[in-house]
Design a protein around this motif. Structure first.
Motif, PDB file in Angstrom:
ATOM      1  N   GLU A   9      43.474  36.819  53.144  1.00 16.02           N
ATOM      2  CA  GLU A   9      42.874  35.528  53.047  1.00 16.02           C
ATOM      3  C   GLU A   9      41.244  35.615  52.836  1.00 16.02           C
ATOM      4  N   LEU A  10      40.681  36.533  53.597  1.00 17.41           N
ATOM      5  CA  LEU A  10      39.157  36.971  53.417  1.00 17.41           C
ATOM      6  C   LEU A  10      38.810  36.961  51.875  1.00 17.41           C
ATOM      7  N   LEU A  11      39.598  37.861  51.284  1.00 17.62           N
ATOM      8  CA  LEU A  11      39.342  38.256  49.940  1.00 17.62           C
ATOM      9  C   LEU A  11      39.797  37.154  49.017  1.00 17.62           C
ATOM     10  N   ALA A  12      40.170  36.246  49.235  1.00 20.07           N
ATOM     11  CA  ALA A  12      40.647  35.027  48.225  1.00 20.07           C
ATOM     12  C   ALA A  12      39.386  34.760  47.272  1.00 20.07           C
ATOM     13  N   PRO A  13      39.332  34.569  46.079  1.00 18.31           N
ATOM     14  CA  PRO A  13      38.318  34.350  45.443  1.00 18.31           C
ATOM     15  C   PRO A  13      38.186  32.969  45.583  1.00 18.31           C
ATOM     16  N   ALA A  14      36.842  32.668  45.102  1.00 18.16           N
ATOM     17  CA  ALA A  14      36.300  31.215  45.576  1.00 18.16           C
ATOM     18  C   ALA A  14      36.995  30.056  44.576  1.00 18.16           C
ATOM     19  N   SER A  15      37.304  30.468  43.448  1.00 15.12           N
ATOM     20  CA  SER A  15      38.082  29.535  42.730  1.00 15.12           C
ATOM     21  C   SER A  15      39.449  29.216  42.950  1.00 15.12           C
ATOM     22  N   ALA A  16      39.973  28.061  42.910  1.00 12.12           N
ATOM     23  CA  ALA A  16      41.266  27.803  43.400  1.00 12.12           C
ATOM     24  C   ALA A  16      42.264  28.856  42.452  1.00 12.12           C
ATOM     25  N   GLY A  17      42.098  28.656  41.150  1.00  8.34           N
ATOM     26  CA  GLY A  17      42.928  29.427  40.306  1.00  8.34           C
ATOM     27  C   GLY A  17      42.617  30.847  40.236  1.00  8.34           C
ATOM     28  N   GLN A  18      43.350  31.684  39.485  1.00  8.58           N
ATOM     29  CA  GLN A  18      42.978  33.233  39.202  1.00  8.58           C
ATOM     30  C   GLN A  18      41.723  33.254  38.294  1.00  8.58           C
ATOM     31  N   LEU A  19      40.988  34.299  38.642  1.00  9.86           N
ATOM     32  CA  LEU A  19      39.636  34.484  37.955  1.00  9.86           C
ATOM     33  C   LEU A  19      40.198  34.918  36.463  1.00  9.86           C
ATOM     34  N   SER A  20      39.257  34.772  35.486  1.00  6.99           N
ATOM     35  CA  SER A  20      39.690  35.190  34.104  1.00  6.99           C
ATOM     36  C   SER A  20      39.391  36.684  34.046  1.00  6.99           C
ATOM     37  N   PRO A  21      39.764  37.269  33.346  1.00 11.70           N
ATOM     38  CA  PRO A  21      39.810  38.710  33.112  1.00 11.70           C
ATOM     39  C   PRO A  21      38.222  39.285  33.197  1.00 11.70           C
ATOM     40  N   GLN A  22      37.463  38.257  32.358  1.00 15.22           N
ATOM     41  CA  GLN A  22      36.084  38.813  32.387  1.00 15.22           C
ATOM     42  C   GLN A  22      35.121  38.489  33.600  1.00 15.22           C
ATOM     43  N   VAL A  23      35.489  37.437  34.258  1.00 16.61           N
ATOM     44  CA  VAL A  23      34.881  37.188  35.501  1.00 16.61           C
ATOM     45  C   VAL A  23      35.424  38.301  36.546  1.00 16.61           C
ATOM     46  N   ALA A  24      36.564  38.496  36.572  1.00 14.95           N
ATOM     47  CA  ALA A  24      37.125  39.663  37.594  1.00 14.95           C
ATOM     48  C   ALA A  24      36.429  41.001  37.159  1.00 14.95           C
ATOM     49  N   GLN A  25      36.238  41.020  36.128  1.00 14.13           N
ATOM     50  CA  GLN A  25      35.571  42.278  35.650  1.00 14.13           C
ATOM     51  C   GLN A  25      34.083  42.612  36.264  1.00 14.13           C
ATOM     52  N   LEU A  26      33.661  41.501  36.331  1.00 16.96           N
ATOM     53  CA  LEU A  26      32.096  41.494  37.112  1.00 16.96           C
ATOM     54  C   LEU A  26      32.127  42.210  38.416  1.00 16.96           C
ATOM     55  N   TYR A  27      33.309  41.822  39.395  1.00 24.04           N
ATOM     56  CA  TYR A  27      33.517  42.547  40.571  1.00 24.04           C
ATOM     57  C   TYR A  27      34.053  43.802  40.643  1.00 24.04           C
ATOM     58  N   SER A  28      34.992  43.742  39.834  1.00 22.93           N
ATOM     59  CA  SER A  28      35.939  45.278  39.837  1.00 22.93           C
ATOM     60  C   SER A  28      35.011  46.328  39.483  1.00 22.93           C
ATOM     61  N   SER A  29      34.186  45.941  38.361  1.00 24.09           N
ATOM     62  CA  SER A  29      33.460  47.146  37.740  1.00 24.09           C
ATOM     63  C   SER A  29      32.522  47.775  38.673  1.00 24.09           C
ATOM     64  N   VAL A  30      31.951  47.218  39.668  1.00 25.20           N
ATOM     65  CA  VAL A  30      31.294  47.746  40.539  1.00 25.20           C
ATOM     66  C   VAL A  30      31.858  47.694  42.275  1.00 25.20           C
ATOM     67  N   SER A  31      33.085  47.620  42.171  1.00 32.83           N
ATOM     68  CA  SER A  31      34.047  47.952  43.286  1.00 32.83           C
ATOM     69  C   SER A  31      33.659  46.872  44.485  1.00 32.83           C
ATOM     70  N   ILE A  32      33.354  45.694  44.081  1.00 38.61           N
ATOM     71  CA  ILE A  32      33.229  44.595  45.197  1.00 38.61           C
ATOM     72  C   ILE A  32      34.354  43.543  44.950  1.00 38.61           C
ATOM     73  N   PHE A  33      34.473  42.867  45.940  1.00 33.81           N
ATOM     74  CA  PHE A  33      35.475  41.524  45.667  1.00 33.81           C
ATOM     75  C   PHE A  33      34.744  40.226  45.494  1.00 33.81           C
ATOM     76  N   PRO A  34      35.586  39.602  44.614  1.00 34.59           N
ATOM     77  CA  PRO A  34      35.069  38.241  44.276  1.00 34.59           C
ATOM     78  C   PRO A  34      34.452  37.274  45.520  1.00 34.59           C
ATOM     79  N   PRO A  35      33.637  36.270  45.440  1.00 35.27           N
ATOM     80  CA  PRO A  35      33.245  35.567  46.449  1.00 35.27           C
ATOM     81  C   PRO A  35      34.535  34.632  47.108  1.00 35.27           C
ATOM     82  N   THR A  36      34.324  34.630  48.490  1.00 30.30           N
ATOM     83  CA  THR A  36      35.212  33.665  49.061  1.00 30.30           C
ATOM     84  C   THR A  36      34.521  32.246  49.411  1.00 30.30           C
ATOM     85  N   ALA A  37      35.185  31.130  49.745  1.00 32.87           N
ATOM     86  CA  ALA A  37      34.357  29.899  50.084  1.00 32.87           C
ATOM     87  C   ALA A  37      33.381  30.032  51.184  1.00 32.87           C
TER      88      ALA A  37
END
Length: 199
Positions: A9-37
């Motif tokens: 639950e803590l690591l759920a991305p802020a957007s309700a749907g899945q992140l696009s691969p390009q947006v997800a790459q912003l976070y995975s490329s530097v080993s951080i999690f997407p934002p939560t709410a």
């Protein structure tokens, strides 16, 4: 088992749907999690070498809600409100991180990574803020788009990337680029097809 659920639950991305691969790459490329709410990892120091976990309290959310309320009349007004929201984030972070000394267009040549963002940092941070505001229902006319890139060494155009909003009614893409501005200055907001031609 409860711990696994809590972490999920803590690591759920802020957007309700899945992140696009390009947006997800912003976070995975530097080993951080997407934002939560309610939290985001702020990147600074060039390519996220320095990080700060920012928790958004009730006062922060109220401030952003007030800022975005000014943009309820039209898509153009919402983009102007987004500019104010990005300035709010910059002012919120500056005294905490020391980025209140940051300059426009900072990169490794300035030898001051601890006070600056490169364009990768600003793209991540702005995208995170936009995702959070989208999750809170503060974006009426836009959704968060995929980051955009420009750069062609053959015509002496330097590499650069930025966060993007997509206008819901038209599908038009708009950059929200804070890297080209100094501390607490409004980010550039313009159509992507105009932005890609700049240097």
């Amino acid at each position: 088992m409860a711990l696994v659920i809590a972490i999920g639950e803590l690591l759920a991305p802020a957007s309700a749907g899945q992140l696009s691969p390009q947006v997800a790459q912003l976070y995975s490329s530097v080993s951080i999690f997407p934002p939560t709410a309610s939290t985001m990892t702020v990147c600074y120091g060039f390519v996220c070498r320095r990080r700060h976990e920012l928790a958004f309290g009730a006062g922060d959310r109220a401030a952003l809600t007030r800022i975005m309320a000014a943009g309820k009349g039209s898509a153009a007004a919402e983009r102007k409100a987004v500019q104010a929201a990005v300035v709010w984030l910059d002012r919120r972070l500056g005294p905490v991180l020391g980025t209140d000394k940051r300059i426009a267009r900072a990169d490794f040549r300035y030898f001051d990574d601890k006070h600056n963002f490169d364009c990768w940092d600003t793209t991540r941070n702005t995208t995170s803020l936009l995702l959070m505001m989208q999750e809170w229902g503060l974006l009426k006319y836009h959704s968060v788009g995929d980051p955009k890139y420009r750069g062609n060494v053959l015509v002496l155009q330097t590499p650069h990337n930025t966060a993007v909003l997509v206008e819901r009614a038209t599908g038009a893409e708009w950059v929200v680029d804070m890297w080209t501005r100094a501390y607490a200055q409004s980010p550039e907001v313009m159509p992507v097809d105009q932005w890609v031609k700049l240097d």
